[in-house]
Design a protein around this motif. Structure first.
Motif, PDB file in Angstrom:
ATOM      1  N   ALA A   9     -22.242  34.508  79.516  1.00  0.00           N
ATOM      2  CA  ALA A   9     -22.934  35.642  78.859  1.00  0.00           C
ATOM      3  C   ALA A   9     -23.873  35.157  77.920  1.00  0.00           C
ATOM      4  O   ALA A   9     -23.434  34.329  77.235  1.00  0.00           O
ATOM      5  CB  ALA A   9     -21.777  36.716  78.253  1.00  0.00           C
ATOM      6  N   LEU A  19     -25.776  38.381  82.268  1.00  0.00           N
ATOM      7  CA  LEU A  19     -24.454  37.777  82.685  1.00  0.00           C
ATOM      8  C   LEU A  19     -24.877  36.735  83.696  1.00  0.00           C
ATOM      9  O   LEU A  19     -25.546  37.332  84.718  1.00  0.00           O
ATOM     10  CB  LEU A  19     -23.178  38.635  83.113  1.00  0.00           C
ATOM     11  CG  LEU A  19     -22.081  38.264  83.428  1.00  0.00           C
ATOM     12  CD1 LEU A  19     -21.408  37.893  81.945  1.00  0.00           C
ATOM     13  CD2 LEU A  19     -21.196  39.468  83.973  1.00  0.00           C
ATOM     14  N   ARG A  67     -14.119  42.782  80.779  1.00  0.00           N
ATOM     15  CA  ARG A  67     -14.581  43.407  79.583  1.00  0.00           C
ATOM     16  C   ARG A  67     -15.396  42.323  78.838  1.00  0.00           C
ATOM     17  O   ARG A  67     -15.071  40.900  79.009  1.00  0.00           O
ATOM     18  CB  ARG A  67     -13.578  43.777  78.711  1.00  0.00           C
ATOM     19  CG  ARG A  67     -12.705  45.079  79.163  1.00  0.00           C
ATOM     20  CD  ARG A  67     -11.857  45.687  78.188  1.00  0.00           C
ATOM     21  NE  ARG A  67     -10.885  44.765  77.786  1.00  0.00           N
ATOM     22  CZ  ARG A  67      -9.938  44.813  76.852  1.00  0.00           C
ATOM     23  NH1 ARG A  67      -9.703  46.188  76.340  1.00  0.00           N
ATOM     24  NH2 ARG A  67      -9.040  44.100  76.657  1.00  0.00           N
ATOM     25  N   MET A 121     -17.948  46.588  76.427  1.00  0.00           N
ATOM     26  CA  MET A 121     -18.629  46.524  77.672  1.00  0.00           C
ATOM     27  C   MET A 121     -17.793  46.332  78.770  1.00  0.00           C
ATOM     28  O   MET A 121     -16.983  45.579  78.763  1.00  0.00           O
ATOM     29  CB  MET A 121     -19.985  45.670  77.766  1.00  0.00           C
ATOM     30  CG  MET A 121     -20.898  46.171  76.797  1.00  0.00           C
ATOM     31  SD  MET A 121     -22.347  45.101  76.758  1.00  0.00           S
ATOM     32  CE  MET A 121     -23.093  45.349  74.900  1.00  0.00           C
ATOM     33  N   ASP A 122     -18.095  47.201  79.958  1.00  0.00           N
ATOM     34  CA  ASP A 122     -17.550  47.128  81.314  1.00  0.00           C
ATOM     35  C   ASP A 122     -18.261  46.231  82.163  1.00  0.00           C
ATOM     36  O   ASP A 122     -19.267  46.519  82.236  1.00  0.00           O
ATOM     37  CB  ASP A 122     -17.297  48.588  82.006  1.00  0.00           C
ATOM     38  CG  ASP A 122     -16.398  48.310  83.409  1.00  0.00           C
ATOM     39  OD1 ASP A 122     -16.140  47.137  83.603  1.00  0.00           O
ATOM     40  OD2 ASP A 122     -16.195  49.427  83.912  1.00  0.00           O
ATOM     41  N   ILE A 123     -17.825  44.894  82.624  1.00  0.00           N
ATOM     42  CA  ILE A 123     -18.654  44.262  83.317  1.00  0.00           C
ATOM     43  C   ILE A 123     -17.755  43.872  84.781  1.00  0.00           C
ATOM     44  O   ILE A 123     -17.948  42.943  85.585  1.00  0.00           O
ATOM     45  CB  ILE A 123     -18.708  42.914  82.888  1.00  0.00           C
ATOM     46  CG1 ILE A 123     -17.552  42.138  82.304  1.00  0.00           C
ATOM     47  CG2 ILE A 123     -19.614  43.048  81.490  1.00  0.00           C
ATOM     48  CD1 ILE A 123     -17.534  40.729  81.762  1.00  0.00           C
ATOM     49  N   PRO A 180     -20.702  43.366  87.661  1.00  0.00           N
ATOM     50  CA  PRO A 180     -21.963  42.842  86.804  1.00  0.00           C
ATOM     51  C   PRO A 180     -23.407  43.273  86.929  1.00  0.00           C
ATOM     52  O   PRO A 180     -24.072  43.209  85.993  1.00  0.00           O
ATOM     53  CB  PRO A 180     -21.802  41.165  87.238  1.00  0.00           C
ATOM     54  CG  PRO A 180     -20.453  40.797  87.806  1.00  0.00           C
ATOM     55  CD  PRO A 180     -20.153  42.481  88.509  1.00  0.00           C
ATOM     56  N   ILE A 191     -23.639  46.746  84.248  1.00  0.00           N
ATOM     57  CA  ILE A 191     -23.032  46.560  82.995  1.00  0.00           C
ATOM     58  C   ILE A 191     -23.358  47.923  82.144  1.00  0.00           C
ATOM     59  O   ILE A 191     -24.175  48.365  81.852  1.00  0.00           O
ATOM     60  CB  ILE A 191     -23.432  45.496  82.024  1.00  0.00           C
ATOM     61  CG1 ILE A 191     -23.334  44.028  82.822  1.00  0.00           C
ATOM     62  CG2 ILE A 191     -22.811  45.373  80.806  1.00  0.00           C
ATOM     63  CD1 ILE A 191     -24.171  42.914  82.024  1.00  0.00           C
ATOM     64  N   THR A 192     -21.985  48.339  81.650  1.00  0.00           N
ATOM     65  CA  THR A 192     -22.024  49.689  80.912  1.00  0.00           C
ATOM     66  C   THR A 192     -21.235  49.771  79.636  1.00  0.00           C
ATOM     67  O   THR A 192     -20.193  48.861  79.507  1.00  0.00           O
ATOM     68  CB  THR A 192     -21.456  50.836  81.907  1.00  0.00           C
ATOM     69  OG1 THR A 192     -19.982  50.514  82.202  1.00  0.00           O
ATOM     70  CG2 THR A 192     -22.146  51.109  83.128  1.00  0.00           C
TER      71      THR A 192
END
Length: 723
Positions: free
Chosen positions: A144, A160, A188, A199-201, A204, A207-208
């Motif tokens: 990242a 990412l 995460r 963030m939620d990954i 990928p 990404i949110t």
């Protein structure tokens, strides 16, 4: 007896003539070619791969074997920039490198090194990571990276990458956001900003943001933000800009919140954070590091610590050991098998950059708070350290006479407060102090020698020291000045002192035991530094030499300002008719062939703040605040010529400073010559043609132009000028 008024008249007449007939030298010159460096300096980031640790020291990547009880340096590599972060992925090492003298000074990039042979890391080409990097981290086969537009004009980006093949990172997804530290889990990602963003990954490509925590705004305008972060389970441990260790519960990623804090009881604060086993380890400014029990995350408890104020700014844990770098003292290995009594296993010191610099032949000497370092520049592409003299004092300035070095100490010195030390360097590998003298009120940062005496500035004035017997130097005179004396130069029987906001003080030094103030010059700005050129004194004013002007000192007791210029210069070294100015992050090259019409030939930007510079034969050596020593090939060719006319034939004489091996004359009428001293007939012409001379050698070239007079200057209008 000297006729001072006629000297001033000659200077003014000279200025008028130059303004009328002189065409300034062109800036067509090859200057300041980077040659080599001794790259070691302040320590930076650290990483561990198996039995080896890697850390940055100035511009060097240093490899340390940590398999033995005492860590041993087994390899070094000059990477051309400061290492600020590293991530180990198998036999690969992703290295964050900040700037270089060979690239944009503010640039920050990620470079890749193969460390399968840790004693000889090999750089590999890597694509896809271009851009200004502010933070990066790795986990498994993912990397990242936080990017920021260096001009703050474009969008920032968090990207990412899949690094299954480290040389060819494959971008998986991105988001417009950036931060200054990152932690990565399977699904995460945690980003340190002015707070913490979760963030939620899991996908990928999408990404949110799940949630974020922000510190409350300060009524004083100094908002707190996150520093380094480290994730353990459902908790993020981070340092803050206000010096606390905070524990943030991220079990509900949509609502992260602080559940625990710990403040440094010495009120200095914490720097970096990592974990080992059941414990959190932090670098603390008041100590080398501290072990913290977080079995109850809401109540962090400090256990043991390792003494050594300064704190480890970059730390990484491996097993029951912690490896880190201390900005003040180097690389450290600490055992924390007993968290109540951690102890240091080994230490590799790193050198501080030199504060001041001087030279004798090809030997260069630098000083800082640890002592005197001696470098050999016989092979300028590979400067080597050949000697060291340790000092308990903070050394401010350095000068040389013969085989002796004079050192000034001023502060942080319980052993020898405010002293001049005389060091015998006839054997450069073993410098020896042979004499010292205590000075009143603390030596400042400048001194100059004249015969058997050395003259030193301090906060209140000028000190005269008799060094005729180097083993027994003796203070013989002192004169208080009105301002804060900071620089001194000697010309004939006078010392000219940069006296801060009071201008320039002129002191008669004929009898050093009876120093006499005989003249002054007062201006509106603080005088920064001085340089003597014949009967002219070049004065730099402002806090860093922002402005410059000349004083006519043909009558030393009545210095007179005669010219002011748009030229920012700092402390300068003179080589022939060329001056090298060292200020801020630049070396300025000034052509002083015509002192009253100086020309800025080049402004060369360096990576860090210049600490000192010196001319060494055909080389320029500088020290910078993050780097040890850098060497440049100087601009020593200074084209110049004289001429004598016989009717319309002119005989030219090359008077170039330096050693050219080729000459090219352009006579301005379509003819040229490659002779060193040609004669040329300007057939049927008269007036003031412009002639140019370009001189060259292996190290560069320089061109100068000037008008010459033919036909006695009496011409019909249609024949005048060959411009």
């Amino acid at each position: 007896m000297r006729n001072h008024s006629s000297g001033l008249a000659r200077s003014i007449l000279f200025l008028i003539i130059m303004l009328f007939v002189n065409v300034p030298a062109t800036a067509d010159s090859d200057c300041l070619e980077f040659v080599g460096r001794w790259p070691f300096g302040y320590p930076g980031a650290v990483a561990v791969v198996g039995d080896h640790a890697f850390f940055g020291s100035g511009f060097a990547l240093v490899t340390v074997d940590v398999s033995q009880t005492e860590p041993q340096v087994v390899g070094t590599l000059d990477v051309g920039g400061v290492i600020w972060h590293m991530e180990a992925v198998g036999d690969s090492l992703f290295v964050g490198v900040l700037g270089s003298t060979l690239t944009t000074p503010a640039s920050s990039s990620i470079r890749l090194f193969n460390v399968a042979n840790p004693e000889a890391p090999a750089e590999l080409p890597v694509s896809g990571l271009e851009g200004y990097v502010t933070a990066f981290t790795s986990s498994g086969d993912r990397l990242a990276v936080s990017f920021r537009d260096p001009g703050y004009q474009g969008p920032s980006a968090l990207k990412l990458f899949d690094i299954t093949s480290p040389e060819s990172p494959e971008e998986l997804g991105s988001m417009e956001i950036s931060g200054h530290d990152i932690e990565l889990e399977d699904t995460r990602l945690f980003l340190a900003t002015r707070g913490l963003v979760v963030m939620d990954i899991s996908d990928p490509q999408q990404i949110t943001e799940l949630g974020h925590f922000s510190f409350p705004s300060s009524p004083f305008g100094f908002d707190e933000s996150m520093g380094g972060i480290h994730v353990r389970g459902d908790y993020v441990y981070g340092t803050t800009t206000w010096g606390s260790l905070v524990v943030i519960d991220v079990s509900d990623p949509e609502s992260p919140s602080i559940v625990g804090t710990m403040v440094d009881d010495a009120h200095w604060g914490f720097i970096d954070v990592t974990s080992s086993g059941d414990y959190i380890v932090v670098g603390a400014y008041s100590e080398r590091l501290r072990v913290v029990d977080v079995s109850d995350p809401t109540e962090p408890v400090a256990l043991g610590s390792v003494a050594g104020a300064g704190g480890m700014g970059s730390i990484v844990a491996s097993g029951d050991r912690v490896y880190g770098t201390d900005w003040n003292s180097g690389f450290h290995v600490v055992a924390i098998s007993d968290p109540f009594f951690p102890f240091e296993i080994g230490h590799i010191p790193t050198p501080e950059p030199g504060r001041a610099i001087a030279a004798i032949g090809t030997q260069v000497y630098t000083v800082n708070s640890s002592g005197l370092r001696v470098f050999d520049l016989a092979d300028p592409e590979h400067p080597t350290e050949v000697g060291f003299w340790s000092s308990a004092c903070y050394l401010e300035d350095i000068g040389t006479v013969g085989d002796l070095v004079y050192l000034l100490s001023w502060r942080n010195c319980d052993e020898d407060p405010s002293t001049m030390s005389i060091i015998d360097v006839s054997e450069p590998s073993t410098p020896v102090r042979i004499g010292k003298v205590e000075l009143p009120l603390g030596a400042q940062d400048s001194h100059a020698s004249s015969g058997r005496h050395v003259f030193v500035t301090n906060t209140l004035g000028l000190i005269a020291v008799d060094v005729s017997d180097p083993a027994r130097p003796e203070q013989v005179g002192f004169l208080a000045t009105e301002g804060r004396a900071s620089d001194v130069v000697i010309h004939e029987h006078y010392a000219f002192v940069a006296d801060g906001s009071e201008g320039v003080a002129v002191i008669n030094i004929n009898d050093p035991s009876r120093l006499l103030l005989v003249g002054e010059w007062h201006g509106s700005d603080r005088v920064f530094s001085l340089l003597v050129i014949d009967d002219l004194l070049l004065v730099s004013t402002g806090d860093n030499g922002n402005d410059a002007f000349f004083l006519d000192i043909s009558n030393p007791e009545q210095p007179t300002e005669i010219d002011r210029m748009e030229l920012g210069v700092g402390h300068m070294q003179l080589a022939g008719n060329r001056a090298y100015s060292f200020s801020r992050q630049r070396i300025e090259v000034v052509d002083l062939s015509w002192p009253l019409s100086p020309e800025l030939l080049e402004s060369y930007r360096l990576f860090g703040q210049v600490q000192g510079g010196v001319v060494v034969d055909s080389m320029i050596a500088v020290t910078e605040h993050r780097v040890g020593l850098e060497v440049f090939r100087g601009c020593h060719l200074i084209a110049d010529f004289s001429h004598q006319a016989e009717g319309d034939t002119v005989h030219f004489q090359d008077t170039t400073v330096g050693t050219p091996d080729s000459w090219l004359w352009n006579f301005g009428d379509g003819f040229s010559s490659t002779e060193q001293n040609p004669s040329h007939t300007f057939e049927g012409r008269c007036g003031y043609p412009v002639v140019s001379l370009t001189v060259s050698n292996l190290h560069g070239h320089h061109t100068t132009t000037a008008r010459v007079t033919i036909g006695n200057g009496h011409c019909d209008d249609q024949n005048v000028a060959l411009d």
